[in-house]
Design a protein around this motif. Structure first.
Motif, PDB file in Angstrom:
ATOM      1  N   TYR A  17     -82.568 -54.688 -46.855  1.00  0.00           N
ATOM      2  CA  TYR A  17     -83.779 -55.373 -47.292  1.00  0.00           C
ATOM      3  C   TYR A  17     -84.641 -54.328 -47.986  1.00  0.00           C
ATOM      4  O   TYR A  17     -84.883 -53.250 -47.431  1.00  0.00           O
ATOM      5  CB  TYR A  17     -84.491 -55.947 -46.066  1.00  0.00           C
ATOM      6  CG  TYR A  17     -85.808 -56.616 -46.335  1.00  0.00           C
ATOM      7  CD1 TYR A  17     -85.865 -57.954 -46.698  1.00  0.00           C
ATOM      8  CD2 TYR A  17     -87.004 -55.935 -46.180  1.00  0.00           C
ATOM      9  CE1 TYR A  17     -87.076 -58.587 -46.917  1.00  0.00           C
ATOM     10  CE2 TYR A  17     -88.216 -56.549 -46.397  1.00  0.00           C
ATOM     11  CZ  TYR A  17     -88.247 -57.878 -46.753  1.00  0.00           C
ATOM     12  OH  TYR A  17     -89.448 -58.505 -46.973  1.00  0.00           O
ATOM     13  N   ILE A  18     -85.090 -54.610 -49.194  1.00  0.00           N
ATOM     14  CA  ILE A  18     -85.908 -53.671 -49.957  1.00  0.00           C
ATOM     15  C   ILE A  18     -87.367 -54.124 -49.912  1.00  0.00           C
ATOM     16  O   ILE A  18     -87.671 -55.268 -50.250  1.00  0.00           O
ATOM     17  CB  ILE A  18     -85.455 -53.571 -51.427  1.00  0.00           C
ATOM     18  CG1 ILE A  18     -83.979 -53.177 -51.522  1.00  0.00           C
ATOM     19  CG2 ILE A  18     -86.341 -52.607 -52.207  1.00  0.00           C
ATOM     20  CD1 ILE A  18     -83.670 -51.796 -51.049  1.00  0.00           C
ATOM     21  N   VAL A  19     -88.262 -53.229 -49.516  1.00  0.00           N
ATOM     22  CA  VAL A  19     -89.690 -53.538 -49.425  1.00  0.00           C
ATOM     23  C   VAL A  19     -90.323 -53.517 -50.814  1.00  0.00           C
ATOM     24  O   VAL A  19     -90.237 -52.521 -51.526  1.00  0.00           O
ATOM     25  CB  VAL A  19     -90.402 -52.516 -48.502  1.00  0.00           C
ATOM     26  CG1 VAL A  19     -91.907 -52.752 -48.499  1.00  0.00           C
ATOM     27  CG2 VAL A  19     -89.829 -52.580 -47.097  1.00  0.00           C
ATOM     28  N   ASN A  20     -90.942 -54.652 -51.203  1.00  0.00           N
ATOM     29  CA  ASN A  20     -91.645 -54.756 -52.487  1.00  0.00           C
ATOM     30  C   ASN A  20     -93.151 -54.596 -52.355  1.00  0.00           C
ATOM     31  O   ASN A  20     -93.822 -54.179 -53.288  1.00  0.00           O
ATOM     32  CB  ASN A  20     -91.358 -56.097 -53.165  1.00  0.00           C
ATOM     33  CG  ASN A  20     -89.957 -56.195 -53.687  1.00  0.00           C
ATOM     34  OD1 ASN A  20     -89.322 -55.193 -53.987  1.00  0.00           O
ATOM     35  ND2 ASN A  20     -89.452 -57.408 -53.777  1.00  0.00           N
TER      36      ASN A  20
ATOM     37  N   ILE B 276     -93.415 -48.784 -50.384  1.00  0.00           N
ATOM     38  CA  ILE B 276     -92.724 -49.678 -51.315  1.00  0.00           C
ATOM     39  C   ILE B 276     -91.422 -49.006 -51.749  1.00  0.00           C
ATOM     40  O   ILE B 276     -91.388 -47.813 -52.009  1.00  0.00           O
ATOM     41  CB  ILE B 276     -93.632 -49.998 -52.520  1.00  0.00           C
ATOM     42  CG1 ILE B 276     -94.825 -50.827 -52.038  1.00  0.00           C
ATOM     43  CG2 ILE B 276     -92.862 -50.725 -53.617  1.00  0.00           C
ATOM     44  CD1 ILE B 276     -95.895 -51.042 -53.069  1.00  0.00           C
TER      45      ILE B 276
ATOM     46  N   THR C 201     -93.040 -57.550 -47.759  1.00  0.00           N
ATOM     47  CA  THR C 201     -92.361 -58.578 -48.529  1.00  0.00           C
ATOM     48  C   THR C 201     -91.226 -57.930 -49.297  1.00  0.00           C
ATOM     49  O   THR C 201     -91.279 -56.744 -49.625  1.00  0.00           O
ATOM     50  CB  THR C 201     -93.313 -59.280 -49.521  1.00  0.00           C
ATOM     51  OG1 THR C 201     -93.827 -58.312 -50.438  1.00  0.00           O
ATOM     52  CG2 THR C 201     -94.457 -59.959 -48.790  1.00  0.00           C
ATOM     53  N   GLY C 202     -90.189 -58.706 -49.555  1.00  0.00           N
ATOM     54  CA  GLY C 202     -89.050 -58.177 -50.285  1.00  0.00           C
ATOM     55  C   GLY C 202     -87.900 -59.154 -50.285  1.00  0.00           C
ATOM     56  O   GLY C 202     -88.054 -60.327 -49.941  1.00  0.00           O
ATOM     57  N   LYS C 203     -86.739 -58.655 -50.674  1.00  0.00           N
ATOM     58  CA  LYS C 203     -85.551 -59.488 -50.840  1.00  0.00           C
ATOM     59  C   LYS C 203     -84.416 -58.981 -49.969  1.00  0.00           C
ATOM     60  O   LYS C 203     -84.183 -57.776 -49.877  1.00  0.00           O
ATOM     61  CB  LYS C 203     -85.122 -59.455 -52.308  1.00  0.00           C
ATOM     62  CG  LYS C 203     -83.980 -60.379 -52.642  1.00  0.00           C
ATOM     63  CD  LYS C 203     -83.723 -60.377 -54.138  1.00  0.00           C
ATOM     64  CE  LYS C 203     -82.670 -61.383 -54.506  1.00  0.00           C
ATOM     65  NZ  LYS C 203     -82.479 -61.468 -55.955  1.00  0.00           N
TER      66      LYS C 203
END
Length: 103
Positions: free
Chosen positions: A11-14, A89, A27-29
Motif C-alpha cells: 500500500y503506497i501512502v499518498n 508520503i 490515503t493511498g492505493k
C-alpha cells in the motif's frame, strides 16, 4: 512448529491526516493482495527503523469497510503512531503475515 513473518499487500501512502478522535489516517492505493481491519502493517521510516502499526479501520468512498483489495483507493486508520510526522508520503506499507513453518 515455528512462526515466521512474510510481507505482502503493498500500500503506497499518498496523503496523511491527523483526525481528532481517530488518530492518523493515510490515503493511498492497494497495489497487491488485500488488507483487513486488524492487520499488522510494517514500514521503514526515513531513519531505517522498521515500524509496526495496526489497521484500526478502512474507509472507501466515505464508507467504513473491513477489507480493501488490489486496486482500491482507501483511507486507512493507523494505530501505533503518535503524530503524522512519523510516516511520510510515498511510504510503502506491507502486511506482516504470520506463517506457520514446520521445523
Amino acid at each position: 512448529f515455528a512462526f515466521s513473518f512474510v510481507a505482502s499487500a503493498i500500500y503506497i501512502v499518498n496523503d496523511i491526516f491527523d483526525i481528532t478522535g481517530r488518530g492518523i489516517v493515510v490515503t493511498g492505493k492497494v497495489l497487491s493482495d488485500h488488507m483487513r481491519t486488524g492487520d499488522i502493517m510494517q514500514f521503514v521510516q526515513g531513519n531505517g527503523v522498521t515500524r509496526n502499526v495496526v489497521v484500526s479501520g478502512i474507509e472507501r468512498n466515505r464508507q467504513l469497510c473491513n477489507e480493501a483489495k488490489y486496486g482500491d483507493i482507501v483511507g486507512v486508520f493507523l494505530k501505533g503512531l503518535r503524530n503524522k510526522s512519523e510516516i511520510s508520503i510515498g511510504t510503502q506499507l506491507s502486511i506482516k503475515e504470520q506463517k506457520q513453518v514446520e521445523q
